[in-house]
Design a protein around this motif. Structure first.
Motif, PDB file in Angstrom:
ATOM      1  N   GLU A  47       0.813  -1.219   0.000  1.00 41.45           N
ATOM      2  CA  GLU A  47       0.000   0.000   0.000  1.00 41.45           C
ATOM      3  C   GLU A  47       0.844   1.265   0.000  1.00 41.45           C
ATOM      4  O   GLU A  47       0.303   2.373   0.004  1.00 41.45           O
ATOM      5  CB  GLU A  47      -0.918   0.003   1.227  1.00 41.45           C
ATOM      6  CG  GLU A  47      -1.834  -1.213   1.321  1.00 41.45           C
ATOM      7  CD  GLU A  47      -2.715  -1.347   0.101  1.00 41.45           C
ATOM      8  OE1 GLU A  47      -3.269  -0.327  -0.364  1.00 41.45           O
ATOM      9  OE2 GLU A  47      -2.851  -2.493  -0.407  1.00 41.45           O
ATOM     10  N   THR A  48       2.169   1.127   0.025  1.00 40.13           N
ATOM     11  CA  THR A  48       3.040   2.301   0.141  1.00 40.13           C
ATOM     12  C   THR A  48       3.702   2.639  -1.192  1.00 40.13           C
ATOM     13  O   THR A  48       3.866   1.782  -2.067  1.00 40.13           O
ATOM     14  CB  THR A  48       4.146   2.058   1.187  1.00 40.13           C
ATOM     15  OG1 THR A  48       4.989   0.968   0.731  1.00 40.13           O
ATOM     16  CG2 THR A  48       3.557   1.699   2.546  1.00 40.13           C
ATOM     17  N   ARG A  49       4.106   3.894  -1.303  1.00 37.01           N
ATOM     18  CA  ARG A  49       4.858   4.323  -2.487  1.00 37.01           C
ATOM     19  C   ARG A  49       6.254   3.720  -2.482  1.00 37.01           C
ATOM     20  O   ARG A  49       6.843   3.481  -3.542  1.00 37.01           O
ATOM     21  CB  ARG A  49       4.951   5.855  -2.510  1.00 37.01           C
ATOM     22  CG  ARG A  49       3.726   6.533  -3.053  1.00 37.01           C
ATOM     23  CD  ARG A  49       3.645   6.402  -4.584  1.00 37.01           C
ATOM     24  NE  ARG A  49       4.690   7.167  -5.247  1.00 37.01           N
ATOM     25  CZ  ARG A  49       5.636   6.650  -6.019  1.00 37.01           C
ATOM     26  NH1 ARG A  49       5.695   5.347  -6.233  1.00 37.01           N
ATOM     27  NH2 ARG A  49       6.538   7.430  -6.592  1.00 37.01           N
ATOM     28  N   MET A  50       6.793   3.459  -1.280  1.00 30.11           N
ATOM     29  CA  MET A  50       8.122   2.852  -1.204  1.00 30.11           C
ATOM     30  C   MET A  50       8.131   1.472  -1.836  1.00 30.11           C
ATOM     31  O   MET A  50       9.106   1.074  -2.475  1.00 30.11           O
ATOM     32  CB  MET A  50       8.589   2.777   0.251  1.00 30.11           C
ATOM     33  CG  MET A  50       8.944   4.126   0.854  1.00 30.11           C
ATOM     34  SD  MET A  50       9.603   3.983   2.539  1.00 30.11           S
ATOM     35  CE  MET A  50       8.119   3.529   3.454  1.00 30.11           C
ATOM     36  N   TRP A  51       7.052   0.727  -1.672  1.00 29.17           N
ATOM     37  CA  TRP A  51       6.926  -0.593  -2.298  1.00 29.17           C
ATOM     38  C   TRP A  51       6.922  -0.456  -3.822  1.00 29.17           C
ATOM     39  O   TRP A  51       7.625  -1.178  -4.528  1.00 29.17           O
ATOM     40  CB  TRP A  51       5.656  -1.269  -1.805  1.00 29.17           C
ATOM     41  CG  TRP A  51       5.395  -2.636  -2.363  1.00 29.17           C
ATOM     42  CD1 TRP A  51       4.887  -2.944  -3.608  1.00 29.17           C
ATOM     43  CD2 TRP A  51       5.630  -3.892  -1.718  1.00 29.17           C
ATOM     44  NE1 TRP A  51       4.779  -4.303  -3.764  1.00 29.17           N
ATOM     45  CE2 TRP A  51       5.228  -4.917  -2.622  1.00 29.17           C
ATOM     46  CE3 TRP A  51       6.111  -4.260  -0.462  1.00 29.17           C
ATOM     47  CZ2 TRP A  51       5.312  -6.269  -2.304  1.00 29.17           C
ATOM     48  CZ3 TRP A  51       6.194  -5.609  -0.154  1.00 29.17           C
ATOM     49  CH2 TRP A  51       5.805  -6.593  -1.063  1.00 29.17           C
ATOM     50  N   GLU A  52       6.113   0.476  -4.321  1.00 32.86           N
ATOM     51  CA  GLU A  52       6.049   0.709  -5.770  1.00 32.86           C
ATOM     52  C   GLU A  52       7.427   1.051  -6.328  1.00 32.86           C
ATOM     53  O   GLU A  52       7.825   0.574  -7.393  1.00 32.86           O
ATOM     54  CB  GLU A  52       5.068   1.833  -6.084  1.00 32.86           C
ATOM     55  CG  GLU A  52       3.616   1.511  -5.767  1.00 32.86           C
ATOM     56  CD  GLU A  52       2.705   2.698  -6.042  1.00 32.86           C
ATOM     57  OE1 GLU A  52       3.185   3.681  -6.651  1.00 32.86           O
ATOM     58  OE2 GLU A  52       1.524   2.650  -5.650  1.00 32.86           O
ATOM     59  N   GLU A  53       8.153   1.889  -5.582  1.00 34.22           N
ATOM     60  CA  GLU A  53       9.483   2.299  -6.032  1.00 34.22           C
ATOM     61  C   GLU A  53      10.460   1.116  -5.976  1.00 34.22           C
ATOM     62  O   GLU A  53      11.327   0.982  -6.853  1.00 34.22           O
ATOM     63  CB  GLU A  53       9.998   3.452  -5.178  1.00 34.22           C
ATOM     64  CG  GLU A  53      11.300   4.067  -5.654  1.00 34.22           C
ATOM     65  CD  GLU A  53      11.190   4.796  -6.985  1.00 34.22           C
ATOM     66  OE1 GLU A  53      12.247   5.101  -7.573  1.00 34.22           O
ATOM     67  OE2 GLU A  53      10.054   5.072  -7.435  1.00 34.22           O
ATOM     68  N   ALA A  54      10.324   0.262  -4.969  1.00 39.95           N
ATOM     69  CA  ALA A  54      11.179  -0.926  -4.873  1.00 39.95           C
ATOM     70  C   ALA A  54      10.945  -1.860  -6.052  1.00 39.95           C
ATOM     71  O   ALA A  54      11.894  -2.439  -6.606  1.00 39.95           O
ATOM     72  CB  ALA A  54      10.928  -1.655  -3.556  1.00 39.95           C
ATOM     73  N   VAL A  55       9.675  -2.014  -6.457  1.00 39.42           N
ATOM     74  CA  VAL A  55       9.359  -2.842  -7.626  1.00 39.42           C
ATOM     75  C   VAL A  55       9.987  -2.231  -8.875  1.00 39.42           C
ATOM     76  O   VAL A  55      10.518  -2.935  -9.745  1.00 39.42           O
ATOM     77  CB  VAL A  55       7.836  -2.999  -7.799  1.00 39.42           C
ATOM     78  CG1 VAL A  55       7.505  -3.677  -9.124  1.00 39.42           C
ATOM     79  CG2 VAL A  55       7.257  -3.804  -6.630  1.00 39.42           C
ATOM     80  N   GLU A  56       9.930  -0.924  -8.975  1.00 38.22           N
ATOM     81  CA  GLU A  56      10.531  -0.231 -10.117  1.00 38.22           C
ATOM     82  C   GLU A  56      12.042  -0.481 -10.176  1.00 38.22           C
ATOM     83  O   GLU A  56      12.604  -0.754 -11.235  1.00 38.22           O
ATOM     84  CB  GLU A  56      10.262   1.268 -10.016  1.00 38.22           C
ATOM     85  CG  GLU A  56      10.973   2.120 -11.053  1.00 38.22           C
ATOM     86  CD  GLU A  56      10.507   1.852 -12.470  1.00 38.22           C
ATOM     87  OE1 GLU A  56      11.333   2.003 -13.390  1.00 38.22           O
ATOM     88  OE2 GLU A  56       9.333   1.498 -12.652  1.00 38.22           O
ATOM     89  N   ARG A  57      12.698  -0.413  -9.025  1.00 33.56           N
ATOM     90  CA  ARG A  57      14.157  -0.531  -8.975  1.00 33.56           C
ATOM     91  C   ARG A  57      14.625  -1.986  -9.003  1.00 33.56           C
ATOM     92  O   ARG A  57      15.641  -2.303  -9.622  1.00 33.56           O
ATOM     93  CB  ARG A  57      14.694   0.182  -7.722  1.00 33.56           C
ATOM     94  CG  ARG A  57      14.523   1.681  -7.806  1.00 33.56           C
ATOM     95  CD  ARG A  57      14.808   2.400  -6.503  1.00 33.56           C
ATOM     96  NE  ARG A  57      14.679   3.835  -6.707  1.00 33.56           N
ATOM     97  CZ  ARG A  57      15.689   4.701  -6.677  1.00 33.56           C
ATOM     98  NH1 ARG A  57      16.908   4.295  -6.402  1.00 33.56           N
ATOM     99  NH2 ARG A  57      15.475   5.983  -6.913  1.00 33.56           N
ATOM    100  N   GLY A  58      13.933  -2.864  -8.302  1.00 36.86           N
ATOM    101  CA  GLY A  58      14.248  -4.287  -8.341  1.00 36.86           C
ATOM    102  C   GLY A  58      15.333  -4.741  -7.394  1.00 36.86           C
ATOM    103  O   GLY A  58      15.291  -5.845  -6.862  1.00 36.86           O
ATOM    104  N   ASN A  59      16.339  -3.925  -7.210  1.00 38.66           N
ATOM    105  CA  ASN A  59      17.446  -4.273  -6.320  1.00 38.66           C
ATOM    106  C   ASN A  59      18.344  -3.049  -6.142  1.00 38.66           C
ATOM    107  O   ASN A  59      18.236  -2.067  -6.876  1.00 38.66           O
ATOM    108  CB  ASN A  59      18.278  -5.446  -6.868  1.00 38.66           C
ATOM    109  CG  ASN A  59      18.671  -5.269  -8.322  1.00 38.66           C
ATOM    110  OD1 ASN A  59      18.125  -5.925  -9.203  1.00 38.66           O
ATOM    111  ND2 ASN A  59      19.608  -4.362  -8.586  1.00 38.66           N
ATOM    112  N   THR A  60      19.200  -3.132  -5.167  1.00 40.63           N
ATOM    113  CA  THR A  60      20.245  -2.130  -5.019  1.00 40.63           C
ATOM    114  C   THR A  60      21.329  -2.413  -6.045  1.00 40.63           C
ATOM    115  O   THR A  60      21.674  -3.566  -6.289  1.00 40.63           O
ATOM    116  CB  THR A  60      20.828  -2.162  -3.593  1.00 40.63           C
ATOM    117  OG1 THR A  60      19.813  -1.749  -2.672  1.00 40.63           O
ATOM    118  CG2 THR A  60      22.022  -1.235  -3.460  1.00 40.63           C
TER     119      THR A  60
END
Length: 455
Positions: A120-133
């Motif tokens: 439900e968070t924007r941080m999750w959406e951004e993590a999906v976008e980035r995929g990994n460090t």
């Protein structure tokens, strides 16, 4: 950090200063990074709303943790510690250990990232976008905002933190799982060790005192115990056919590598066999017999290298045995001969095929939710027992982003070599920009390939 996805954090090695470069070269490096980020679709900066959300979750941390205590397993009195590179900025895994009459009990505590980052968070959406460090020598592009990862998601010493704990009861004879429990917890790390400090504690137990706020904590005794356990697990893995491409790994790295592998394997064992749910499993196909033959012939032809005759029937054991006996100058060539024929590991919603390099029937990632999307999603599945509707797409996304990150890293390392810098020295020691151009392009340090297990 891995046989198929080796990633090491950039930074300053203990006992050495940073690599010095001039301002012009620093600009040249920055331009190259921007070029590569555009090529591979890597987002360096976080959107403002993601940063705002992350910052908001760092407020009233201790009060929130206290409110969680009654709902979780309270492990704050247990001897617990982290072990990381000297330049690490977030500490997302810690360990505890006990020896009992007929078993070892190993606890791997992982920062409870999904308490703060959920679908439900924007941080999750951004993590999906980035995929990994993305780890480049001397530069890191994070999957999660550092303002969150380096604070509430960091198991810093002497502060209460929320964790997701994997508790493993291991048979003393065969080190098999007698019982596995995975639960939310509250932990309090007693010490933050660097790899060098962990080695020092093993060499000189009295050195542990200087690392502790509470001198009564039995850190030296626990470190010695977990080393013997990790060494036994490592030897067992090799005996059972796991490929070990770095035979000279030091004790501190072996402890972390083996404990994380054991925890990852335990979690996916629980998900597959006990719950029967889909998850983000790590699948590593095996090379064809012809490809293995090609690799072994190339290794056999190296000067000073001989594959033991009894090992030829099992390529993984053949490589392990050869690496232990080969001259040091040939290790990189042996590793490269193997890596050339290895298929890429990928994330799948079904573990069919297993993990060939590790020789695990079922395997997945759980211990690094700060830097890998797969681990973040597996945390959510373990906690909710609910599988995201788009799990197959998420598996593909994580696999693709990892491939892009690895290619970006390779091209940046090639670039550094072209401008006269040693990527290993930059990676291990960091960069310092100096005004005196005569000191630019300094690249002392040892080049080398570090290959670790797929933890």
């Amino acid at each position: 950090m891995t046989e198929d996805d080796a990633q090491s954090a950039a930074g300053t090695a203990e006992g050495q200063g940073p690599v010095e470069i001039d301002e012009e070269l620093a600009r040249h490096m920055a331009n190259k990074r921007e070029e590569l980020f555009e090529k591979f679709g890597i987002r360096d900066e976080f959107p403002a709303d993601v940063l705002e959300e992350a910052e908001a979750r760092t407020e009233d941390v201790q009060q929130e943790i206290q409110e969680e205590v009654d709902e979780r397993r309270d492990l704050r009195e247990m001897t617990t510690w982290t072990t990381d590179p000297i330049d690490a900025q977030d500490f997302d895994d810690a360990i505890s250990v006990e020896e009992r009459d007929d078993e070892y009990v190993l606890w791997v505590h992982i920062a409870d990232v999904t308490h703060y980052v959920n679908p439900e968070t924007r941080m999750w959406e951004e993590a999906v976008e980035r995929g990994n460090t993305v780890y480049l020598p001397g530069y890191t592009v994070h999957m999660l905002p550092p303002v969150l990862a380096e604070t509430v998601c960091s198991l810093v010493p002497n502060e209460d933190r929320l964790a997701h704990t994997v508790e493993m009861h291991l048979d003393k004879e065969d080190l098999g799982y007698e019982e596995i429990e995975i639960y939310k917890s509250v932990v309090r790390s007693d010490a933050r060790l660097t790899y060098t400090e962990a080695e020092n504690v093993l060499e000189d137990p009295d050195s542990a005192d200087a690392l502790l706020e509470d001198p009564e904590v039995d850190l030296a005794e626990k470190t010695e115990l977990v080393w013997h356990l990790a060494d036994a697990m490592h030897e067992q893995r090799k005996e059972e056919g796991s490929l070990v491409l770095n035979p000279s790994r030091d004790r501190a790295h072996t402890i972390i590598e083996e404990c994380m592998l054991k925890a990852n394997k335990a979690v996916t064992h629980e998900l597959m066999w006990d719950r029967g749910v889909e998850a983000m499993y790590r699948v590593h196909p095996q090379p064809s017999p012809d490809e293995w033959d090609e690799a072994l012939r190339e290794i056999q032809e190296l000067d000073g290298v001989s594959i033991p005759g009894e090992a030829w029937d099992d390529p993984r054991r053949a490589v392990n045995a050869t690496l232990e006996q080969a001259p040091g100058r040939q290790l990189d060539k042996i590793q490269w001969a193997v890596m050339k024929v290895m298929p890429r590991a990928k994330y799948m919603n079904d573990p069919f095929g297993g993990h060939h390099a590790l020789n695990f029937e079922i395997y997945g990632h759980f211990t690094s939710p700060i830097r890998r999307l797969s681990d973040l999603i597996n945390h959510w599945i373990v906690y909710t027992n609910d599988v995201p509707e788009d799990l197959v797409a998420l598996c593909d996304r994580a696999s693709d982003r990892q491939k892009d990150a690895e290619q970006c890293e390779r091209e940046y390392k090639d670039f550094l070599q072209e401008v006269g810098l040693d990527p290993a020295a930059v990676n291990n020691r960091g960069i310092e920009v100096v005004e005196d151009e005569a000191e630019g392009n300094s690249a002392e340090g040892e080049a080398g390939t570090e290959v670790a297990a797929d933890e």
